[in-house]
Scaffold this motif. Structure first.
Motif, PDB file in Angstrom:
ATOM      1  N   CYS A 124      87.643  43.262   8.443  1.00 58.38           N
ATOM      2  CA  CYS A 124      86.217  43.545   8.326  1.00 58.38           C
ATOM      3  C   CYS A 124      85.895  44.238   7.003  1.00 58.38           C
ATOM      4  O   CYS A 124      86.614  45.153   6.583  1.00 58.38           O
ATOM      5  CB  CYS A 124      85.759  44.438   9.483  1.00 58.38           C
ATOM      6  SG  CYS A 124      85.913  43.666  11.100  1.00 58.38           S
ATOM      7  N   ASP A 125      84.817  43.795   6.374  1.00 54.69           N
ATOM      8  CA  ASP A 125      84.266  44.458   5.193  1.00 54.69           C
ATOM      9  C   ASP A 125      82.872  44.938   5.553  1.00 54.69           C
ATOM     10  O   ASP A 125      82.050  44.153   6.042  1.00 54.69           O
ATOM     11  CB  ASP A 125      84.178  43.489   4.011  1.00 54.69           C
ATOM     12  CG  ASP A 125      85.513  42.842   3.664  1.00 54.69           C
ATOM     13  OD1 ASP A 125      86.558  43.446   3.966  1.00 54.69           O
ATOM     14  OD2 ASP A 125      85.502  41.729   3.106  1.00 54.69           O
ATOM     15  N   ALA A 126      82.603  46.216   5.333  1.00 54.65           N
ATOM     16  CA  ALA A 126      81.296  46.783   5.672  1.00 54.65           C
ATOM     17  C   ALA A 126      80.496  47.059   4.408  1.00 54.65           C
ATOM     18  O   ALA A 126      80.974  47.754   3.504  1.00 54.65           O
ATOM     19  CB  ALA A 126      81.472  48.083   6.461  1.00 54.65           C
ATOM     20  N   ASN A 127      79.305  46.495   4.324  1.00 52.19           N
ATOM     21  CA  ASN A 127      78.388  46.773   3.217  1.00 52.19           C
ATOM     22  C   ASN A 127      77.457  47.898   3.646  1.00 52.19           C
ATOM     23  O   ASN A 127      76.671  47.740   4.589  1.00 52.19           O
ATOM     24  CB  ASN A 127      77.581  45.520   2.872  1.00 52.19           C
ATOM     25  CG  ASN A 127      78.443  44.465   2.197  1.00 52.19           C
ATOM     26  OD1 ASN A 127      78.858  44.632   1.062  1.00 52.19           O
ATOM     27  ND2 ASN A 127      78.722  43.380   2.910  1.00 52.19           N
ATOM     28  N   VAL A 128      77.547  49.027   2.963  1.00 55.68           N
ATOM     29  CA  VAL A 128      76.826  50.235   3.370  1.00 55.68           C
ATOM     30  C   VAL A 128      75.857  50.668   2.277  1.00 55.68           C
ATOM     31  O   VAL A 128      76.207  50.712   1.091  1.00 55.68           O
ATOM     32  CB  VAL A 128      77.818  51.388   3.658  1.00 55.68           C
ATOM     33  CG1 VAL A 128      77.071  52.640   4.106  1.00 55.68           C
ATOM     34  CG2 VAL A 128      78.836  50.962   4.722  1.00 55.68           C
ATOM     35  N   SER A 129      74.640  50.966   2.684  1.00 55.06           N
ATOM     36  CA  SER A 129      73.659  51.552   1.758  1.00 55.06           C
ATOM     37  C   SER A 129      72.775  52.508   2.541  1.00 55.06           C
ATOM     38  O   SER A 129      72.756  52.494   3.774  1.00 55.06           O
ATOM     39  CB  SER A 129      72.807  50.464   1.091  1.00 55.06           C
ATOM     40  OG  SER A 129      72.006  49.788   2.054  1.00 55.06           O
ATOM     41  N   VAL A 130      72.048  53.351   1.805  1.00 57.82           N
ATOM     42  CA  VAL A 130      71.093  54.270   2.442  1.00 57.82           C
ATOM     43  C   VAL A 130      69.764  54.183   1.690  1.00 57.82           C
ATOM     44  O   VAL A 130      69.720  53.785   0.520  1.00 57.82           O
ATOM     45  CB  VAL A 130      71.615  55.733   2.449  1.00 57.82           C
ATOM     46  CG1 VAL A 130      72.888  55.845   3.261  1.00 57.82           C
ATOM     47  CG2 VAL A 130      71.833  56.248   1.037  1.00 57.82           C
ATOM     48  N   ARG A 131      68.696  54.544   2.382  1.00 63.47           N
ATOM     49  CA  ARG A 131      67.374  54.531   1.746  1.00 63.47           C
ATOM     50  C   ARG A 131      66.450  55.465   2.505  1.00 63.47           C
ATOM     51  O   ARG A 131      66.699  55.805   3.666  1.00 63.47           O
ATOM     52  CB  ARG A 131      66.781  53.124   1.765  1.00 63.47           C
ATOM     53  CG  ARG A 131      66.500  52.598   3.188  1.00 63.47           C
ATOM     54  CD  ARG A 131      65.863  51.236   3.161  1.00 63.47           C
ATOM     55  NE  ARG A 131      65.697  50.697   4.521  1.00 63.47           N
ATOM     56  CZ  ARG A 131      65.232  49.492   4.783  1.00 63.47           C
ATOM     57  NH1 ARG A 131      64.871  48.681   3.791  1.00 63.47           N
ATOM     58  NH2 ARG A 131      65.105  49.065   6.019  1.00 63.47           N
ATOM     59  N   LYS A 132      65.389  55.881   1.846  1.00 63.48           N
ATOM     60  CA  LYS A 132      64.340  56.616   2.528  1.00 63.48           C
ATOM     61  C   LYS A 132      63.540  55.618   3.368  1.00 63.48           C
ATOM     62  O   LYS A 132      63.361  54.466   2.964  1.00 63.48           O
ATOM     63  CB  LYS A 132      63.413  57.305   1.513  1.00 63.48           C
ATOM     64  CG  LYS A 132      64.055  58.467   0.772  1.00 63.48           C
ATOM     65  CD  LYS A 132      64.247  59.672   1.682  1.00 63.48           C
ATOM     66  CE  LYS A 132      64.732  60.890   0.900  1.00 63.48           C
ATOM     67  NZ  LYS A 132      64.882  62.091   1.757  1.00 63.48           N
ATOM     68  N   PRO A 133      63.059  56.028   4.557  1.00 65.45           N
ATOM     69  CA  PRO A 133      62.314  55.098   5.420  1.00 65.45           C
ATOM     70  C   PRO A 133      61.159  54.444   4.674  1.00 65.45           C
ATOM     71  O   PRO A 133      60.423  55.103   3.937  1.00 65.45           O
ATOM     72  CB  PRO A 133      61.810  56.003   6.546  1.00 65.45           C
ATOM     73  CG  PRO A 133      62.783  57.122   6.596  1.00 65.45           C
ATOM     74  CD  PRO A 133      63.194  57.349   5.170  1.00 65.45           C
ATOM     75  N   GLY A 134      61.059  53.131   4.837  1.00 70.59           N
ATOM     76  CA  GLY A 134      59.978  52.385   4.201  1.00 70.59           C
ATOM     77  C   GLY A 134      60.259  51.926   2.796  1.00 70.59           C
ATOM     78  O   GLY A 134      59.511  51.140   2.218  1.00 70.59           O
ATOM     79  N   GLN A 135      61.358  52.409   2.202  1.00 66.13           N
ATOM     80  CA  GLN A 135      61.706  52.028   0.834  1.00 66.13           C
ATOM     81  C   GLN A 135      62.514  50.718   0.838  1.00 66.13           C
ATOM     82  O   GLN A 135      63.052  50.312   1.863  1.00 66.13           O
ATOM     83  CB  GLN A 135      62.531  53.129   0.180  1.00 66.13           C
ATOM     84  CG  GLN A 135      61.776  54.432  -0.021  1.00 66.13           C
ATOM     85  CD  GLN A 135      60.608  54.269  -0.990  1.00 66.13           C
ATOM     86  OE1 GLN A 135      60.772  53.752  -2.093  1.00 66.13           O
ATOM     87  NE2 GLN A 135      59.420  54.688  -0.557  1.00 66.13           N
TER      88      GLN A 135
END
Length: 481
Positions: free
Chosen positions: A199-210
Motif C-alpha cells: 500500500c502507498d498512502a497519499n497524504v495531505s492536509v488543508r484548512k476546511p474549504g481550501q
C-alpha cells in the motif's frame, strides 16, 4: 465523509495498492512467480528484456482483474490499452514498465466498511494491470548493490482510490477491507510481508474549504500497524511545517518503523515525467461481455452479497453481517452455527464475541477452531432454553476450549451450572431477600432503580448464580408491586 479536524486542519488521504495476482506465471512471460527462490533464477529472456523478445499477455491475470472489478461493482472496459511508463532504475531491465494509463481495464467501483459503527464508502478511480520491477539488494553487499530480477514481470493489479479518507483509522479500515476482498475472491494471497499486498498512502492536509494541499506519498506500507503510525506521523509533520510557515513539497517518502518517522526518498514525479505512450508490442486488450458474464457466474458468493443474504435470511443488523463476512471461514462458521442452533442473533453474538477473541489471540482459526460449530450451537440452544445463563455459558465455553470435555450438557452438569428454573424455590429466595433488605425495598419504592439492582444481586448471590435473571426480575417486580 465526516469532517474531522486536527489542529484546525482537515486530513485528506488517497490510496494506491499493488495486489500481486495469484497466477503461476508472470504477466508477459512463462517464468514462475513463486516467492523465495534464489536471486535471478525465475527471470527468463522476456523478463530480462533481451533483444528480440516480445511480451504475451497472461489470460489468468486479465481474469483476476475482471473478478476484482465485479467484486467492487466497477465497470469492466471492453477495450483497454497498455502503455510504457518510462523511468530509469537498475532493477527495471527495459528502462520502462508496461502498465495501463489512459484506458484501464477496471474503471470506478467502491469499497464500503464500518468504522466505530458508522458505514464508510471509499470510491475507486480505477484498477489497472501492470508488471512489477525487480529488486535492488543492498544489505548483503559491502560498498555495492545487487539486482534480483525474480520479481520482474510479476503481475500486479494497481488499485487507486479517490482522496476520500479523512483519518489514519479510515485509511487502515479501507486497507483491511480491500485486503479482505482480494483474498476472499482468491486473486491475491494478501501476504504483506512477502510484498503481495503493498500500500502507498497519499497524504495531505488543508484548512476546511481550501483546495487540496500538496500530497506526499508514503511508499510500501507492509503492515496495518505501520500504516497507521506512518500516516499519523506524516499528518503531524505536515501540520507543523505549515504552522511554521514552510510549504509542503511533493515527494515520495518511506516510513522507518525503528524511529516511527517518515523520511523523503525522492521528489515525487507527475504523470508527464513518465512519458507514457501506447506499447507498440501489445495490441489493445479486448474483454468480451460474454467473458465477463462467465466470470461472474463462476465466482463464489461475494462478501457484500453474502452480507445482504444474512440480513434477509437471519434478520441480522448490517453491522453484524459486515463483521461476519470478514472471511469465508468466519462466515461459514456463523452460518453452520445459526442453522444448527436456530438462534441466528445469539450465534452472531458468540461468533463475533467469544470465538473471535480466541481467533484474534492467535489460539486457533475459524477453520480449525477448538470448539466446532455444532458444539457451539448446542451451547447456544442451552442459553436459549434457559438451561444456563450467559455467564455460565462462558464458563462452559472456556472448558470446551480447554479440552475438558466435548459434550455441552455433561459439562453443565459436572460444573453445576444449570440455572434454577424451579419457580417455588426461587420465590422462596426472593421473599427471603425482600425481608432481609427493607432499606433497599424502601429506596426502590421511592424511585431508585439502583436499589432494585441491589436486590437482584442479592437473589443471584443467594442462588449461587443459578437463578434465571429474567425470572428474578419478574418475580421481584411482582412482589414489590
Amino acid at each position: 465523509m465526516t469532517m474531522k479536524l486536527i489542529h484546525g486542519y482537515e486530513v485528506v488521504i488517497g490510496f494506491e495498492t499493488h495486489a500481486q495476482l495469484s497466477t503461476q506465471s508472470k504477466i508477459f512471460s512463462r517464468a514462475p512467480t513463486a516467492f523465495g527462490a534464489a536471486p535471478n533464477t525465475q527471470a527468463c529472456a522476456v523478463d530480462l528484456a533481451l533483444p528480440g523478445t516480445l511480451p504475451v499477455m497472461n489470460r489468468g491475470a486479465v481474469q483476476r482483474a475482471i473478478e476484482f472489478g465485479l467484486a467492487v461493482n466497477a465497470k469492466i472496459a471492453e477495450r483497454s490499452v497498455f502503455a510504457r511508463k518510462n523511468y530509469f532504475y537498475p532493477d527495471l531491465p527495459k528502462g520502462y514498465q508496461i502498465s495501463q494509463y489512459e484506458i484501464p481495464v477496471v474503471q470506478g467501483g467502491e469499497v464500503s466498511f464500518f468504522l466505530d459503527g458508522e458505514k464508510k464508502t471509499v470510491r475507486l478511480v480505477r484498477a489497472h494491470l501492470e508488471e512489477d520491477a525487480g529488486k535492488s539488494l543492498h544489505e548483503d553487499f559491502v560498498g555495492q548493490s545487487g539486482i534480483d530480477l525474480n520479481r520482474a514481470g510479476t503481475p500486479l493489479l494497481e488499485i487507486v482510490t479517490e482522496p476520500d479518507m479523512r483519518s489514519s483509522a479510515e485509511a487502515v479500515a479501507y486497507a483491511r477491507e480491500l485486503h479482505k476482498i482480494v483474498t476472499w475472491i482468491g486473486i491475491c494471497d494478501g501476504n504483506m510481508q512477502e510484498g503481495s499486498f503493498r500500500c502507498d498512502a497519499n497524504v495531505s492536509v488543508r484548512k476546511p474549504g481550501q483546495p487540496l494541499g500538496t500530497r506526499r506519498e508514503i511508499k510500501n506500507l507492509n503492515s496495518f500497524k505501520f500504516m497507521q503510525q506512518a500516516i499519523d506521523f506524516e499528518i503531524r509533520w505536515q501540520i507543523e511545517e505549515l504552522e511554521d510557515g514552510r510549504a509542503i513539497q511533493q515527494a515520495t517518502v518511506l516510513f522507518d518503523p525503528d524511529t516511527g518517522e517518515t523520511r523523503a526518498m525522492r521528489t515525487k514525479e507527475d504523470a508527464a515525467d513518465y512519458r507514457y505512450f501506447p506499447d507498440p508490442d501489445l495490441p489493445p486488450l479486448v474483454v468480451a461481455p460474454a467473458w465477463v458474464e462467465q466470470v461472474r457466474a463462476d465466482m463464489a458468493e461475494l462478501p457484500r452479497a453474502m452480507a445482504a443474504r444474512f440480513m434477509a435470511d437471519y434478520a441480522l443488523p448490517e453491522y453484524d453481517t459486515t463483521t461476519l463476512t470478514q472471511s469465508q471461514a468466519m462466515a461459514a462458521f456463523f452460518e453452520a452455527t445459526a442453522r444448527a442452533s436456530g438462534q441466528p442473533k445469539l450465534a452472531s453474538n458468540w461468533v463475533m464475541g467469544e470465538l473471535s477473541r480466541r481467533v484474534n489471540a492467535g489460539e486457533s482459526g475459524f477453520e480449525d477452531s477448538k470448539v466446532d460449530a455444532a458444539t457451539l450451537a448446542a451451547l447456544i440452544r442451552r442459553i436459549a432454553d434457559g438451561t444456563v445463563s450467559n455467564n455460565a455459558a462462558r464458563q462452559v465455553f472456556d472448558a470446551l476450549w480447554a479440552g475438558e470435555g466435548a459434550e455441552v450438557d455433561a459439562l453443565i452438569e459436572a460444573k453445576g451450572l444449570k440455572q434454577m428454573n424451579d419457580t417455588g424455590a426461587l420465590e422462596k429466595i426472593v421473599d427471603e431477600v425482600i425481608a432481609a433488605n427493607p432499606d433497599n425495598v424502601a429506596q426502590f419504592k421511592a424511585g431508585k432503580d439502583k436499589a432494585f439492582n441491589a436486590l437482584v444481586g442479592q437473589v443471584m448471590k443467594a442462588s449461587k448464580g443459578k437463578a434465571n435473571p429474567a425470572q428474578v426480575n419478574e418475580l421481584l417486580r411482582s412482589r414489590l408491586g
